[in-house]
Write an enzyme that holds these catalytic residues in place. Structure first.
Site, PDB file in Angstrom:
ATOM      1  N   MET A 164       0.854  -1.192   0.000  1.00 24.65           N
ATOM      2  CA  MET A 164       0.000   0.000   0.000  1.00 24.65           C
ATOM      3  C   MET A 164       0.891   1.244   0.000  1.00 24.65           C
ATOM      4  O   MET A 164       1.820   1.340   0.798  1.00 24.65           O
ATOM      5  CB  MET A 164      -0.884   0.007   1.248  1.00 24.65           C
ATOM      6  CG  MET A 164      -1.822   1.207   1.334  1.00 24.65           C
ATOM      7  SD  MET A 164      -2.813   1.215   2.871  1.00 24.65           S
ATOM      8  CE  MET A 164      -1.556   1.743   4.069  1.00 24.65           C
TER       9      MET A 164
ATOM     10  N   ALA B   9       2.493   4.628   0.958  1.00 21.52           N
ATOM     11  CA  ALA B   9       2.589   5.172   2.311  1.00 21.52           C
ATOM     12  C   ALA B   9       1.770   6.435   2.488  1.00 21.52           C
ATOM     13  O   ALA B   9       1.307   6.733   3.590  1.00 21.52           O
ATOM     14  CB  ALA B   9       4.053   5.449   2.651  1.00 21.52           C
ATOM     15  N   LEU B  10       1.581   7.198   1.433  1.00 23.77           N
ATOM     16  CA  LEU B  10       0.836   8.461   1.513  1.00 23.77           C
ATOM     17  C   LEU B  10      -0.242   8.475   0.442  1.00 23.77           C
ATOM     18  O   LEU B  10      -0.027   8.012  -0.684  1.00 23.77           O
ATOM     19  CB  LEU B  10       1.785   9.645   1.333  1.00 23.77           C
ATOM     20  CG  LEU B  10       1.159  11.044   1.486  1.00 23.77           C
ATOM     21  CD1 LEU B  10       2.136  11.991   2.189  1.00 23.77           C
ATOM     22  CD2 LEU B  10       0.765  11.633   0.129  1.00 23.77           C
TER      23      LEU B  10
ATOM     24  N   LEU C   8      -4.293  10.443  -0.908  1.00 18.21           N
ATOM     25  CA  LEU C   8      -5.211  11.580  -0.902  1.00 18.21           C
ATOM     26  C   LEU C   8      -6.505  11.166  -0.237  1.00 18.21           C
ATOM     27  O   LEU C   8      -7.141  10.187  -0.627  1.00 18.21           O
ATOM     28  CB  LEU C   8      -5.509  12.046  -2.327  1.00 18.21           C
ATOM     29  CG  LEU C   8      -6.537  13.190  -2.438  1.00 18.21           C
ATOM     30  CD1 LEU C   8      -5.897  14.518  -2.022  1.00 18.21           C
ATOM     31  CD2 LEU C   8      -7.119  13.291  -3.849  1.00 18.21           C
ATOM     32  N   GLY C   9      -6.934  11.928   0.775  1.00 11.67           N
ATOM     33  CA  GLY C   9      -8.250  11.742   1.367  1.00 11.67           C
ATOM     34  C   GLY C   9      -9.237  12.704   0.742  1.00 11.67           C
ATOM     35  O   GLY C   9      -8.871  13.813   0.350  1.00 11.67           O
TER      36      GLY C   9
ATOM     37  N   ASP D  61      -8.344   7.597  -0.970  1.00 14.12           N
ATOM     38  CA  ASP D  61      -9.198   7.109   0.108  1.00 14.12           C
ATOM     39  C   ASP D  61     -10.528   7.838   0.092  1.00 14.12           C
ATOM     40  O   ASP D  61     -10.589   9.060   0.232  1.00 14.12           O
ATOM     41  CB  ASP D  61      -8.505   7.344   1.458  1.00 14.12           C
ATOM     42  CG  ASP D  61      -9.385   6.923   2.635  1.00 14.12           C
ATOM     43  OD1 ASP D  61      -9.223   5.785   3.090  1.00 14.12           O
ATOM     44  OD2 ASP D  61     -10.224   7.737   3.084  1.00 14.12           O
TER      45      ASP D  61
ATOM     46  N   HIS E 180     -16.109   1.805   8.685  1.00 14.67           N
ATOM     47  CA  HIS E 180     -15.857   3.227   8.887  1.00 14.67           C
ATOM     48  C   HIS E 180     -15.756   3.608  10.365  1.00 14.67           C
ATOM     49  O   HIS E 180     -14.885   4.382  10.766  1.00 14.67           O
ATOM     50  CB  HIS E 180     -16.959   4.057   8.200  1.00 14.67           C
ATOM     51  CG  HIS E 180     -16.529   5.432   7.836  1.00 14.67           C
ATOM     52  ND1 HIS E 180     -17.051   6.110   6.748  1.00 14.67           N
ATOM     53  CD2 HIS E 180     -15.637   6.270   8.393  1.00 14.67           C
ATOM     54  CE1 HIS E 180     -16.488   7.307   6.669  1.00 14.67           C
ATOM     55  NE2 HIS E 180     -15.623   7.423   7.659  1.00 14.67           N
TER      56      HIS E 180
END
Length: 299
Positions: free
Chosen positions: A17, A19-20, A22-23, A48, A111
């Site tokens: 996955m 490491a960084l 976008l939410g 995400d 969630h």
């Protein structure tokens, strides 16, 4: 501009996955497509979202507009508590895939736990285990789970989540929880990693004494020392801790800035200095006291 490449974390089932990521919490549908496309152009390979964010369709559109192969992008979404229960969760998963227009998910998360009806949380996770076994999702996990929630979940399902996504920033370092994760082999992922929840969350709604880690003297000093922004210092701090941050932005320049943290490292004493800002105070909701009434039917 050369796209920045994020390193990867290996999950407990061997899946890699980024490491960084976008939410897209609070990203409106009309801004999400451009934000996702901008992120992928800047080098992000983790996006995400969640059913509750009401922008899964736009996330899928942004991914397709980026012209990057599907298997190069790690896509996460989450099941909302109104869809808890075995069959409801399977149906919710199918609905999310249709909205995203994807054949599979990389990561599917619960969630929030619902402590007052934890049996439905367990039923949902059992459905996710089935989806994992069927190959419809590559990894499964949880969000906002405490150590006690994790213990109960693992005891009742026999399955250790790959990820636990929680509120984590300099004012809430989650030290105890991160140690639990380390022992169990769970990756810690941070929502609101630069402390935005302290500006928009529950605490901000009831108090005028809201503190922003971006403006803390320690963070500002380190930004000057390294020639970086305060946000970059905080995000790099999380990477040094082994945490996966998913900062949210819809501004192309900020999106590019947030991933531009892999050309430097914080000295050990500077990691300690940022960690020392921890007050143990949440800006968001307490996972021990949430249910549908907390948020309404859906946020």
């Amino acid at each position: 501009m050369t796209a920045v490449k994020s390193p990867v974390f290996k999950l407990n089932n061997g899946i890699e996955m980024p490491a960084l990521g976008l939410g897209v919490f609070n990203s409106s549908p009309d801004t999400t497509v451009a934000a996702v496309t901008s992120a992928v152009t800047s080098g992000y390979r983790l996006i995400d979202t969640a059913a509750a964010y009401k922008n899964e369709e736009q996330v899928g559109e942004g991914i397709r507009a980026s012209d990057i192969a599907r298997d190069k992008i790690f896509v996460t979404t989450k099941v909302w508590m109104s869809d808890f229960g075995y069959d409801h969760t399977v149906n919710a998963f199918d609905r999310s895939l249709r909205k995203l227009r994807l054949d599979y998910l990389d990561l599917y998360l619960i969630h929030w736990p619902v402590p007052s009806a934890f049996e439905t949380t367990i039923s949902s996770y059992k459905a996710m285990i089935r989806l994992l076994a069927e190959g419809r999702v590559r990894a499964i996990g949880v969000s906002n789970f405490s150590p006690e929630h994790l213990t109960d979940l693992i005891e009742q399902t026999g399955h250790v989540p790959a990820v636990n996504q929680v509120e984590l920033h300099p004012y809430l370092g989650q030290t105890e929880l991160r140690e639990v994760h380390r022992k169990l082999g769970i990756v810690t992922q941070a929502w609101s990693p630069i402390g935005g929840v302290n500006r928009y969350g529950q605490k901000a709604k009831i108090s005028t004494e809201v503190s922003d880690p971006l403006s803390h003297a320690t963070v500002v000093r380190l930004a000057a020392k390294y020639g970086k922004t305060s946000a970059q210092i905080i995000l790099r701090w999380q990477i040094e801790l082994g945490v996966s941050p998913i900062p949210k932005s819809v501004r192309p320049e900020r999106i590019a800035e947030n991933i531009d943290i892999f050309d430097f490292a914080l000295a050990a004493e500077d990691v300690v200095a940022v960690s020392a800002l921890d007050t143990g105070t949440r800006g968001g909701w307490d996972p021990d006291h949430v249910d549908l009434q907390t948020f309404g039917t859906i946020i």
